[in-house]
Design a protein around this motif. Structure first.
Motif, PDB file in Angstrom:
ATOM      1  N   ASN A 274      64.670  31.367  83.722  1.00  0.00           N
ATOM      2  CA  ASN A 274      63.572  30.399  83.585  1.00  0.00           C
ATOM      3  C   ASN A 274      63.759  29.246  84.568  1.00  0.00           C
ATOM      4  O   ASN A 274      62.766  28.706  85.118  1.00  0.00           O
ATOM      5  N   ARG A 275      64.929  28.826  84.817  1.00  0.00           N
ATOM      6  CA  ARG A 275      65.158  27.750  85.755  1.00  0.00           C
ATOM      7  C   ARG A 275      64.789  28.188  87.165  1.00  0.00           C
ATOM      8  O   ARG A 275      64.218  27.396  87.952  1.00  0.00           O
ATOM      9  N   GLU A 276      65.118  29.436  87.489  1.00  0.00           N
ATOM     10  CA  GLU A 276      64.752  29.935  88.823  1.00  0.00           C
ATOM     11  C   GLU A 276      63.221  30.023  88.948  1.00  0.00           C
ATOM     12  O   GLU A 276      62.624  29.702  90.012  1.00  0.00           O
ATOM     13  N   LEU A 277      62.553  30.480  87.900  1.00  0.00           N
ATOM     14  CA  LEU A 277      61.085  30.593  87.946  1.00  0.00           C
ATOM     15  C   LEU A 277      60.442  29.209  88.024  1.00  0.00           C
ATOM     16  O   LEU A 277      59.406  29.013  88.710  1.00  0.00           O
ATOM     17  N   GLN A 278      61.018  28.257  87.318  1.00  0.00           N
ATOM     18  CA  GLN A 278      60.470  26.899  87.385  1.00  0.00           C
ATOM     19  C   GLN A 278      60.616  26.330  88.786  1.00  0.00           C
ATOM     20  O   GLN A 278      59.744  25.642  89.316  1.00  0.00           O
ATOM     21  N   ALA A 279      61.695  26.571  89.373  1.00  0.00           N
ATOM     22  CA  ALA A 279      61.915  26.066  90.730  1.00  0.00           C
ATOM     23  C   ALA A 279      60.908  26.698  91.702  1.00  0.00           C
ATOM     24  O   ALA A 279      60.462  26.082  92.689  1.00  0.00           O
ATOM     25  N   ALA A 280      60.517  27.929  91.429  1.00  0.00           N
ATOM     26  CA  ALA A 280      59.555  28.604  92.300  1.00  0.00           C
ATOM     27  C   ALA A 280      58.116  28.224  91.930  1.00  0.00           C
ATOM     28  O   ALA A 280      57.155  28.599  92.604  1.00  0.00           O
ATOM     29  N   GLY A 281      57.933  27.514  90.804  1.00  0.00           N
ATOM     30  CA  GLY A 281      56.628  27.079  90.370  1.00  0.00           C
ATOM     31  C   GLY A 281      55.889  28.158  89.593  1.00  0.00           C
ATOM     32  O   GLY A 281      54.678  28.074  89.396  1.00  0.00           O
ATOM     33  N   ALA A 282      56.662  29.139  89.132  1.00  0.00           N
ATOM     34  CA  ALA A 282      56.012  30.258  88.438  1.00  0.00           C
ATOM     35  C   ALA A 282      55.767  29.944  86.960  1.00  0.00           C
ATOM     36  O   ALA A 282      54.850  30.499  86.339  1.00  0.00           O
ATOM     37  N   ILE A 283      56.567  29.123  86.386  1.00  0.00           N
ATOM     38  CA  ILE A 283      56.420  28.828  84.957  1.00  0.00           C
ATOM     39  C   ILE A 283      56.464  27.325  84.788  1.00  0.00           C
ATOM     40  O   ILE A 283      56.958  26.567  85.651  1.00  0.00           O
ATOM     41  N   ALA A 284      56.069  26.958  83.547  1.00  0.00           N
ATOM     42  CA  ALA A 284      56.055  25.533  83.264  1.00  0.00           C
ATOM     43  C   ALA A 284      57.457  25.084  82.830  1.00  0.00           C
ATOM     44  O   ALA A 284      58.329  25.881  82.441  1.00  0.00           O
ATOM     45  N   ARG A 285      57.581  23.770  82.854  1.00  0.00           N
ATOM     46  CA  ARG A 285      58.876  23.170  82.490  1.00  0.00           C
ATOM     47  C   ARG A 285      59.162  23.384  81.009  1.00  0.00           C
ATOM     48  O   ARG A 285      60.297  23.485  80.588  1.00  0.00           O
ATOM     49  N   ARG A 286      58.103  23.468  80.199  1.00  0.00           N
ATOM     50  CA  ARG A 286      58.269  23.618  78.755  1.00  0.00           C
ATOM     51  C   ARG A 286      59.018  24.895  78.431  1.00  0.00           C
ATOM     52  O   ARG A 286      59.855  24.932  77.536  1.00  0.00           O
ATOM     53  N   GLN A 287      58.815  25.993  79.115  1.00  0.00           N
ATOM     54  CA  GLN A 287      59.510  27.264  78.843  1.00  0.00           C
ATOM     55  C   GLN A 287      61.009  27.127  79.163  1.00  0.00           C
ATOM     56  O   GLN A 287      61.863  27.705  78.489  1.00  0.00           O
ATOM     57  N   VAL A 288      61.315  26.360  80.180  1.00  0.00           N
ATOM     58  CA  VAL A 288      62.738  26.158  80.518  1.00  0.00           C
ATOM     59  C   VAL A 288      63.439  25.391  79.380  1.00  0.00           C
ATOM     60  O   VAL A 288      64.576  25.693  78.985  1.00  0.00           O
ATOM     61  N   GLN A 289      62.767  24.416  78.880  1.00  0.00           N
ATOM     62  CA  GLN A 289      63.367  23.642  77.782  1.00  0.00           C
ATOM     63  C   GLN A 289      63.554  24.513  76.543  1.00  0.00           C
ATOM     64  O   GLN A 289      64.553  24.370  75.816  1.00  0.00           O
ATOM     65  N   GLU A 290      62.597  25.374  76.262  1.00  0.00           N
ATOM     66  CA  GLU A 290      62.750  26.268  75.097  1.00  0.00           C
ATOM     67  C   GLU A 290      63.948  27.193  75.254  1.00  0.00           C
ATOM     68  O   GLU A 290      64.713  27.418  74.309  1.00  0.00           O
ATOM     69  N   SER A 291      64.116  27.766  76.425  1.00  0.00           N
ATOM     70  CA  SER A 291      65.263  28.642  76.653  1.00  0.00           C
ATOM     71  C   SER A 291      66.597  27.882  76.575  1.00  0.00           C
ATOM     72  O   SER A 291      67.610  28.386  76.114  1.00  0.00           O
ATOM     73  N   GLU A 292      66.537  26.615  76.959  1.00  0.00           N
ATOM     74  CA  GLU A 292      67.769  25.804  76.891  1.00  0.00           C
ATOM     75  C   GLU A 292      68.119  25.524  75.430  1.00  0.00           C
ATOM     76  O   GLU A 292      69.303  25.554  75.042  1.00  0.00           O
ATOM     77  N   THR A 293      67.108  25.258  74.612  1.00  0.00           N
ATOM     78  CA  THR A 293      67.363  25.015  73.178  1.00  0.00           C
ATOM     79  C   THR A 293      67.915  26.267  72.508  1.00  0.00           C
ATOM     80  O   THR A 293      68.822  26.217  71.669  1.00  0.00           O
ATOM     81  N   GLU A 294      67.349  27.388  72.850  1.00  0.00           N
ATOM     82  CA  GLU A 294      67.836  28.652  72.282  1.00  0.00           C
ATOM     83  C   GLU A 294      69.299  28.909  72.665  1.00  0.00           C
ATOM     84  O   GLU A 294      70.104  29.375  71.836  1.00  0.00           O
TER      85      GLU A 294
END
Length: 562
Positions: free
Chosen positions: A194-214
């Protein structure tokens, strides 16, 4: 011829015989007191040699008789005697080698495993006893042991259950831990993507935070699973079960502690049946067993022992010495001992102990000689002759074996061998050393003396009963016999002054008998018989009767035999 004429003739005959005997005996009696003029009689100018003996003292024995008598002859020499002190005593066992086996506790004799004469070893069981005290302790120990063993079995069961529970809980904890680790791995991968996808602009920041919480949640679950594995409830249960087993084992060990402590206090053991075992304290031989099975024995000093064991490999010969001889004896001196049962064997030992107190009445002090007795032929209680060797004489002296000396009415004599035979010589004896005795006078160095068989020679000198000599083989009636008869006649010395009175008495007796007979014949009538004629007729009648022989008890007289 009439009876009166016969008696008269007989009277004159008797008178003539008496007169003839008187005339013949008078010169013989007169000559009996004078020495015979022959070659055997010594002359006044004859020289007597020191070793020459009269014929009556010389004992002649041929070779055959000497061999039968066991005569042994040795030449007398000088030698230094071993100075010693002789005394008598008895054989005793060493104090630490004679042990009375006693009962260690009050009880009843169940079995005696050794009898008198049996050899035993140290530690060997020789008796079995039944003790009421130990029996009670043994029963209590058995009960406690049974209870402790039951507790041990329960503890062991609890331990096994705890171990099983622990196993199950551990397996579950390990499974949970593995699952938590898997979740953490997955969460970590999703977060990274998710962090790699966020850096590429493919996903939103909210999904990265969810994966971090998990990811954080899975890491917390992993930590919880790891802690749960180390703090399992089954671990505590297992520890408690193991402690219970240890306690139960201790109770089993201590269940018979009092019983074993009592046995240890008594310095004895018990067999599987609970009987007290009595062992031999020393190796040796059972000398006495006064106790029998079934008797009650105690530990009191006055109680009789079960048996007595003696080790006679080494013994003491104990004797008493007078106070005056105490300075001559010291510990370590050599000694010789002889017992009556082995008279030809001499035992050698050393003085081991000298008493410290002199008895006031007898003024003696005990001395103990230690002897090796590997064959155990010396038995305690035997009487013994002790000879304590205190040193050697300063100079050599004439010494002979004690077997060479015979006692002749209190005078010691020794037989010396000469060409003519054996001559008894009176000697003066000195000190004694073992089997040798000193000769102070009577013998000289080089004399050949009889050392064995002197007693038989002495018996021969007294009569020669049962001993064959040269004179026994000579024919009777020869010159030797006549010569011996002459010697016997010469030995009968009748004083010459007795010849005349004896002859006068014989003549007077003959004359009186004749006159008495003639007077009776003249004064008695022819029809009556004289007293002398009556006596003569009785004498003649007795001569005509047969002589009765003695009849044995098992024979009958001739007139009553069937």
């Amino acid at each position: 011829m009439s009876t009166r004429s016969y008696c008269s003739a007989m009277t004159h005959c008797l008178s003539g015989v008496l007169l003839s005997l008187m005339l013949l005996s008078t010169p013989a009696i007169g000559l009996a007191g004078k020495p015979q003029d022959n070659d055997d009689a010594p002359h006044d100018n004859a020289v007597t040699e020191p070793q020459t003996a009269p014929a009556s003292d010389m004992i002649r024995v041929d070779q055959k008789a000497a061999k039968q008598m066991g005569l042994q002859v040795e030449r007398l020499t000088r030698q230094r005697l071993v100075v010693s002190i002789k005394t008598t005593g008895q054989i005793e066992a060493l104090p630490d080698q004679k042990v009375a086996v006693t009962a260690p506790i009050l009880g009843i004799v169940v079995q005696l495993l050794a009898k008198p004469g049996d050899p035993v070893q140290a530690g060997q069981v020789v008796a079995l006893l039944s003790s009421p005290e130990l029996a009670q302790l043994r029963v209590e120990a058995i009960q406690k042991r049974e209870e402790a063993e039951a507790g041990l079995q329960q503890a062991a069961a609890d331990l096994r259950l705890a171990q099983q529970n622990y196993g199950r809980q551990r397996q579950q904890a390990i499974a949970d831990l593995n699952q938590a680790r898997t979740q953490v791995t997955l969460s970590q991968e999703r977060y990274d993507r998710n962090r790699e996808l966020q850096a590429a602009g493919a996903i939103a920041r909210r999904q990265v935070q969810e994966s971090e919480t998990e990811l954080a949640a899975t890491r917390a679950a992993l930590t919880k699973a790891q802690s749960k594995l180390g703090e399992l409830e089954a671990v505590n249960q297992l520890s408690r079960a193991q402690a219970g087993v240890s306690v139960a084992q201790s109770r089993v060990r201590l269940s018979d502690a009092a019983y074993r402590a009592r046995l240890q206090q008594l310095k004895t053991t018990a067999n599987n049946e609970g009987l007290v075992t009595v062992t031999a304290p020393i190796p040796g031989t059972v000398a006495d067993r006064p106790t029998t099975p079934g008797e009650t024995v105690t530990v009191e000093a006055a109680s009789k022992p079960l048996m007595t064991i003696v080790n006679a490999q080494r013994v003491w010969a104990t004797a008493n010495l007078y106070e005056k001889d105490l300075a001559k004896v010291e510990v370590g001196q050599s000694a010789q001992v002889i017992v009556a049962s082995l008279p030809k064997r001499t035992f050698t030992g050393r003085v081991a102990q000298i008493g410290t107190v002199v008895e006031g009445t007898t003024r003696v002090i005990p001395v103990k000689v230690e002897l090796d007795n590997p064959q155990q032929v010396l038995k305690p209680g035997m009487f013994a002759e002790l000879e304590l060797l205190t040193g050697q004489a300063p100079a050599a002296v004439l010494a002979i074996p004690s077997t060479a000396v015979v006692d002749n009415n209190g005078t010691p004599r020794v037989f010396v061998q000469q060409e003519e035979g054996y001559r008894p010589v009176a000697v003066t004896l000195g000190q004694t050393a073992g089997k040798l005795v000193e000769v102070k006078s009577g013998l000289k160095e080089g004399d050949r003396i009889v050392t064995e068989g002197a007693t038989l020679l002495y018996a021969q000198s007294l009569g020669g009963v049962g001993i064959t000599t040269d004179s026994d083989d000579k024919p009777k009636g020869g010159k030797e016999t006549e010569h011996d008869l002459d010697d016997v006649i010469r030995k009968i010395q009748i004083p010459a002054w007795l010849g005349l009175p004896v002859g006068a008495v014989a003549v007077g007796a003959a004359f009186w008998i004749g006159r008495r007979t003639q007077s009776r014949q003249n004064h008695s009538p022819s029809s009556s018989r004289s007293l002398f004629e009556y006596e003569a007729e009785i004498y003649l009648n007795q001569l005509k009767q047969p002589v009765e022989s003695e009849t044995r008890q098992d024979e009958k007289p001739a007139d009553i035999q069937e």
